[in-house]
Design an enzyme around this catalytic site. Structure first.
Site, PDB file in Angstrom:
ATOM      1  N   GLU A 113      42.130  53.754  46.670  1.00 11.30           N
ATOM      2  CA  GLU A 113      42.163  52.451  47.356  1.00 11.30           C
ATOM      3  C   GLU A 113      43.484  51.760  47.052  1.00 11.30           C
ATOM      4  O   GLU A 113      44.343  52.307  46.359  1.00 11.30           O
ATOM      5  CB  GLU A 113      40.983  51.577  46.907  1.00 11.30           C
ATOM      6  CG  GLU A 113      41.004  51.222  45.430  1.00 11.30           C
ATOM      7  CD  GLU A 113      39.752  50.478  44.960  1.00 11.30           C
ATOM      8  OE1 GLU A 113      38.812  50.275  45.751  1.00 11.30           O
ATOM      9  OE2 GLU A 113      39.715  50.123  43.766  1.00 11.30           O
ATOM     10  N   ASP A 142      44.002  41.756  42.681  1.00 12.79           N
ATOM     11  CA  ASP A 142      44.578  42.414  43.866  1.00 12.79           C
ATOM     12  C   ASP A 142      45.767  41.624  44.429  1.00 12.79           C
ATOM     13  O   ASP A 142      45.828  41.354  45.646  1.00 12.79           O
ATOM     14  CB  ASP A 142      43.515  42.545  44.978  1.00 12.79           C
ATOM     15  CG  ASP A 142      42.188  43.091  44.486  1.00 12.79           C
ATOM     16  OD1 ASP A 142      42.200  44.011  43.656  1.00 12.79           O
ATOM     17  OD2 ASP A 142      41.134  42.599  44.950  1.00 12.79           O
TER      18      ASP A 142
END
Ligand code: FUB
Length: 339
Positions: A238, A31
């Site tokens: 997301e 991420d």
């Protein structure tokens, strides 16, 4: 990509044809949120560990506990690990699952935004502050009031305003909210209903709170209709991210269960954004999560995959590759393994 398919993948071949290699190999990172602060690249990723929790659709196996910050002098230079900059044990309101973070710089101070689960199992978003981009970061005692779900991403507009984007369905709990209110009875909409949108809120001058009630963002198809919940290849799942290119706002995100990074374009940080296409095809591992950062006039996609761990979904490695635009502002789709 279901986990049981990984045994059929030849990882030596994959790593030879992968368009980029892990930025670091001494630990697992995911991420990656990248920014240029004072002419240097800083990366704020998740720090993946094997917490020994079995895989489930709720993402409980992502049992991360802390954050490291990384820096690079330029896009080709070595990556420096600045060590642990925040640990969950130092965050009074948080108990576990320090998922995807992001950072911002304002007036010489650095703000690390991060999601974590409270003791009651509900995700919120917190902020921790430092005088240095490499921390250590001191957390605020409470989570940001009115925050929920996961995957905070901060965008600084040209007028100096900062916006916090967030949200993720399934384990990220966004489906439990409507109009910023939680109900355990809420679920994802039916397939022919509008998909849940990501959420955005303007930040206060001190960067510690929302300056307004967070708002749901609409992602539209080219006919101006809101993407439907059953449109799994295009709808938001997301990993929101916003960057500005040639005066337009580019909203990019992961489609989760179909594993794409897609983007949509709009004229305001609040959207609506019109769906354009895919930036990144599926990577090895279930999740895909990215950031987009301009470095010395070129644009880069920071992303992750699970090739180093031979496909273990929660043991990922951050990577970077250049993205290219066409004259009309569209982004060329990247295949992570060069097909
Ligand atoms: O790293 C944990 C979660 O996996 C992130 O919050 C999601 O975006 C996905 O990458």
């Amino acid at each position: 990509m279901p986990e049981d398919s990984i045994e059929h993948i030849n990882f030596e071949t994959i790593s030879k044809i992968a368009i980029s290699q892990p930025l670091v190999k001494h630990m697992y990172t995911a991420d990656p949120s990248a920014h240029v602060f004072n002419g240097k690249i800083y990366i704020y990723p998740s720090h993946d560990i094997d917490a020994g929790i079995p895989f489930n659709d709720n993402g409980d196996h992502f049992g991360m506990e802390d954050y490291h910050v990384f820096s690079m002098e330029n896009i080709k230079s070595e990556v420096k690990d600045h060590g642990t900059v925040l640990h969950v044990k130092d965050v009074p309101w948080a108990e576990k699952q320090m998922w995807a973070p992001d950072a911002a710089c304002k007036n010489g101070k650095y703000y690390l935004y991060f999601p974590a689960k409270r003791a009651d199992g509900i995700f919120q978003i917190g902020v921790a502050i430092s005088d240095s981009p490499t921390g250590p970061f001191i957390p605020e005692p409470e989570a940001i009031k009115g925050s929920y779900s996961i995957d905070p991403a901060v965008f600084e507009d040209e007028d100096g305003k900062f916006y916090l984007y967030f949200g993720g369905i399934w384990g990220g709990q966004l489906q439990k909210y409507r109009n910023n209110n939680f109900s355990d009875e809420n679920e994802e909409p039916n397939k022919n209903e509008p998909a849940l949108g990501p959420i955005v809120g303007l930040l206060t001058d001190d960067m510690k709170q929302f300056d307004e009630s967070p708002k749901e963002i609409q992602i539209l198809d080219k006919n101006g209709e809101v993407l439907l919940a059953g449109n799994n290849e295009q709808r938001f799942f997301e990993g929101p991210w916003v960057h500005k290119y040639n005066g337009k706002y580019y909203f990019s995100y992961s489609t989760g269960d179909t594993h794409f990074i897609c983007y949509a374009i709009g004229d305001s940080p609040y959207g609506p954004f019109t769906y354009q296409g895919k930036i990144l095809n599926p990577v090895i591992g279930w999740t895909s999560h990215h950031s987009i950062c301009e470095v010395e006039g070129k644009w880069y996609l920071f992303y992750h995959d699970s090739s180093l761990s031979k496909g273990v979904t929660h043991l990922r490695s951050m990577k970077v590759t250049e993205i290219t635009y066409n004259e009309d502002g569209s982004i060329n789709t990247i295949d992570p393994y060069g097909n």
